[in-house]
Design a protein around this motif. Structure first.
Motif, PDB file in Angstrom:
ATOM      1  N   TYR A   1       0.831  -1.197   0.000  1.00  0.00           N
ATOM      2  CA  TYR A   1       0.000   0.000   0.000  1.00  0.00           C
ATOM      3  C   TYR A   1       0.871   1.255   0.000  1.00  0.00           C
ATOM      4  O   TYR A   1       0.598   2.222  -0.723  1.00  0.00           O
ATOM      5  N   CYS A   2       1.928   1.238   0.825  1.00  0.00           N
ATOM      6  CA  CYS A   2       2.798   2.407   0.934  1.00  0.00           C
ATOM      7  C   CYS A   2       3.508   2.714  -0.373  1.00  0.00           C
ATOM      8  O   CYS A   2       3.685   3.894  -0.730  1.00  0.00           O
ATOM      9  N   ARG A   3       3.909   1.689  -1.113  1.00  0.00           N
ATOM     10  CA  ARG A   3       4.569   1.939  -2.394  1.00  0.00           C
ATOM     11  C   ARG A   3       3.640   2.666  -3.355  1.00  0.00           C
ATOM     12  O   ARG A   3       4.043   3.608  -4.042  1.00  0.00           O
ATOM     13  N   THR A   4       2.385   2.237  -3.413  1.00  0.00           N
ATOM     14  CA  THR A   4       1.432   2.893  -4.299  1.00  0.00           C
ATOM     15  C   THR A   4       1.115   4.305  -3.813  1.00  0.00           C
ATOM     16  O   THR A   4       1.054   5.253  -4.608  1.00  0.00           O
ATOM     17  N   LEU A   5       0.924   4.461  -2.501  1.00  0.00           N
ATOM     18  CA  LEU A   5       0.659   5.784  -1.949  1.00  0.00           C
ATOM     19  C   LEU A   5       1.815   6.732  -2.247  1.00  0.00           C
ATOM     20  O   LEU A   5       1.609   7.920  -2.520  1.00  0.00           O
ATOM     21  N   ALA A   6       3.034   6.206  -2.233  1.00  0.00           N
ATOM     22  CA  ALA A   6       4.209   7.033  -2.493  1.00  0.00           C
ATOM     23  C   ALA A   6       4.190   7.621  -3.899  1.00  0.00           C
ATOM     24  O   ALA A   6       4.448   8.817  -4.088  1.00  0.00           O
ATOM     25  N   ILE A   7       3.888   6.796  -4.889  1.00  0.00           N
ATOM     26  CA  ILE A   7       3.922   7.313  -6.262  1.00  0.00           C
ATOM     27  C   ILE A   7       2.724   8.211  -6.545  1.00  0.00           C
ATOM     28  O   ILE A   7       2.805   9.096  -7.400  1.00  0.00           O
ATOM     29  N   GLU A   8       1.638   8.014  -5.816  1.00  0.00           N
ATOM     30  CA  GLU A   8       0.463   8.874  -6.003  1.00  0.00           C
ATOM     31  C   GLU A   8       0.649  10.250  -5.385  1.00  0.00           C
ATOM     32  O   GLU A   8       0.025  11.213  -5.835  1.00  0.00           O
ATOM     33  N   SER A   9       1.494  10.364  -4.374  1.00  0.00           N
ATOM     34  CA  SER A   9       1.601  11.621  -3.636  1.00  0.00           C
ATOM     35  C   SER A   9       2.931  12.347  -3.819  1.00  0.00           C
ATOM     36  O   SER A   9       3.100  13.459  -3.307  1.00  0.00           O
ATOM     37  N   ALA A  10       3.858  11.751  -4.558  1.00  0.00           N
ATOM     38  CA  ALA A  10       5.202  12.328  -4.659  1.00  0.00           C
ATOM     39  C   ALA A  10       5.204  13.722  -5.259  1.00  0.00           C
ATOM     40  O   ALA A  10       5.938  14.608  -4.797  1.00  0.00           O
ATOM     41  N   ARG A  11       4.407  13.957  -6.298  1.00  0.00           N
ATOM     42  CA  ARG A  11       4.396  15.271  -6.950  1.00  0.00           C
ATOM     43  C   ARG A  11       3.772  16.348  -6.074  1.00  0.00           C
ATOM     44  O   ARG A  11       3.884  17.541  -6.391  1.00  0.00           O
TER      45      ARG A  11
ATOM     46  N   TYR B   1      14.000  13.418  -0.724  1.00  0.00           N
ATOM     47  CA  TYR B   1      13.939  12.728  -2.014  1.00  0.00           C
ATOM     48  C   TYR B   1      13.839  11.217  -1.854  1.00  0.00           C
ATOM     49  O   TYR B   1      13.960  10.471  -2.820  1.00  0.00           O
ATOM     50  N   VAL B   2      13.591  10.764  -0.641  1.00  0.00           N
ATOM     51  CA  VAL B   2      13.449   9.328  -0.372  1.00  0.00           C
ATOM     52  C   VAL B   2      11.968   9.009  -0.265  1.00  0.00           C
ATOM     53  O   VAL B   2      11.287   9.471   0.660  1.00  0.00           O
ATOM     54  N   THR B   3      11.443   8.243  -1.207  1.00  0.00           N
ATOM     55  CA  THR B   3      10.033   7.854  -1.121  1.00  0.00           C
ATOM     56  C   THR B   3       9.815   6.526  -1.837  1.00  0.00           C
ATOM     57  O   THR B   3      10.565   6.158  -2.746  1.00  0.00           O
ATOM     58  N   GLY B   4       8.824   5.786  -1.378  1.00  0.00           N
ATOM     59  CA  GLY B   4       8.532   4.482  -1.957  1.00  0.00           C
ATOM     60  C   GLY B   4       9.519   3.408  -1.544  1.00  0.00           C
ATOM     61  O   GLY B   4       9.577   2.342  -2.154  1.00  0.00           O
ATOM     62  N   ALA B   5      10.299   3.664  -0.492  1.00  0.00           N
ATOM     63  CA  ALA B   5      11.354   2.748  -0.090  1.00  0.00           C
ATOM     64  C   ALA B   5      10.968   1.938   1.143  1.00  0.00           C
ATOM     65  O   ALA B   5      10.165   2.387   1.961  1.00  0.00           O
ATOM     66  N   THR B   6      11.558   0.765   1.255  1.00  0.00           N
ATOM     67  CA  THR B   6      11.501  -0.020   2.483  1.00  0.00           C
ATOM     68  C   THR B   6      12.914  -0.144   3.009  1.00  0.00           C
ATOM     69  O   THR B   6      13.797  -0.660   2.318  1.00  0.00           O
ATOM     70  N   LEU B   7      13.134   0.359   4.223  1.00  0.00           N
ATOM     71  CA  LEU B   7      14.478   0.372   4.808  1.00  0.00           C
ATOM     72  C   LEU B   7      14.555  -0.675   5.907  1.00  0.00           C
ATOM     73  O   LEU B   7      13.947  -0.519   6.968  1.00  0.00           O
TER      74      LEU B   7
END
Length: 260
Positions: A173-183, A240-246
């Motif tokens: 879910y977080c990966r998709t939310l990341a690309i939807e909200s990055a801009r 600039y870090v988004t859509g990542a799993t650390l």
């Protein structure tokens, strides 16, 4: 333009942390409060621990802004009510979903009622609260969302199917939310701890020494190890870090499972 902290359009750096009364959550609350954030954190039963945590932080930083809120994330109606409240209030800059529950049983023996309660706490409450907080963040064009996942989302451990499934759902879910909200100036990331030295692992004390031998770092994580990564993800340096799993696992998932 962003201010000196990198939080454009946000006059008060407000952060919401779920499950902040003890363990990893308390370490996250502490780290963020000492970094200058105004922290609201939810607790279910850890009321006394929350008050002790506030006193400890204020002894170190007297002007720290901390607000505990009682909330049972297993109660869908309560979560809906709280989500409506935060959606109508001033924008939060950060949201850290730390609260979680475990349920250990073999996959063939899963009780659906217990599994659904776990999914409500670990996954659905995040979905509801992130949705409520995201719109004000996007209007401010600044926001950081962090979910505390687990290495269990990617590596199997017998008896851990439901918990692992909830963390895998959270990461997806977080990966998709990341690309939807990055801009719109919002980052979304997952911090995935391995074995952390908290009360959740106390039932496994008998096998701790054997487990630690298999961790390249040679020890369990401290709650502060996880909190430090969360603090970074809310800092200007992580813009600039988004859509990542650390992973925060001492190298455990990088190691070959078969030991010679």
């Amino acid at each position: 333009m962003p201010d000196h902290d990198g939080r454009a359009g946000v006059t008060s750096p407000r952060v919401l942390v779920t499950g902040g009364g003890r363990g990893v959550g308390a370490a996250i609350v502490r780290a963020l409060a000492l970094s200058g954030f105004e922290v609201t954190f939810t607790v279910r039963t850890a009321t006394a621990e929350a008050q002790a945590l506030i006193a400890e932080i204020k002894a170190e930083k007297p002007d720290a802004a901390l607000t505990p809120r009682s909330l049972d994330l297993a109660d869908k109606a309560a979560v809906d009510g709280f989500a409506a409240e935060v959606a109508d209030g001033p924008a939060y800059f950060g949201f850290v979903h730390n609260a979680g529950m475990s349920y250990d049983t073999l996959a063939a023996l899963v009780d659906q009622t217990r599994a659904e309660e776990l999914m409500q706490v670990n996954y659905w409450s995040f979905v509801r609260l992130a949705g409520a907080l995201l719109r004000p963040m996007t209007r401010a064009r600044a926001g950081r969302i962090v979910a505390i996942g687990s290495i269990a989302a990617d590596v199997a451990n017998a008896g851990n199917a439901v918990y692992a499934g909830s963390k895998a759902a959270l990461a997806g879910y977080c990966r998709t939310l990341a690309i939807e909200s990055a801009r719109r100036g919002v980052t979304v990331n997952v911090v995935a701890p391995g074995f952390v030295d908290t009360a959740m692992l106390e039932p496994y004390a008998a096998c701790r020494a054997n487990v630690e031998k298999q961790i390249p770092a040679g020890r369990f994580a401290r709650p502060a190890d996880v909190a430090g990564v969360v603090d970074f993800l809310l800092s200007p340096g992580a813009a600039y870090v988004t859509g990542a799993t650390l992973p925060v696992d001492g190298g455990l998932t990088a190691a070959l499972a078969i030991q010679r």
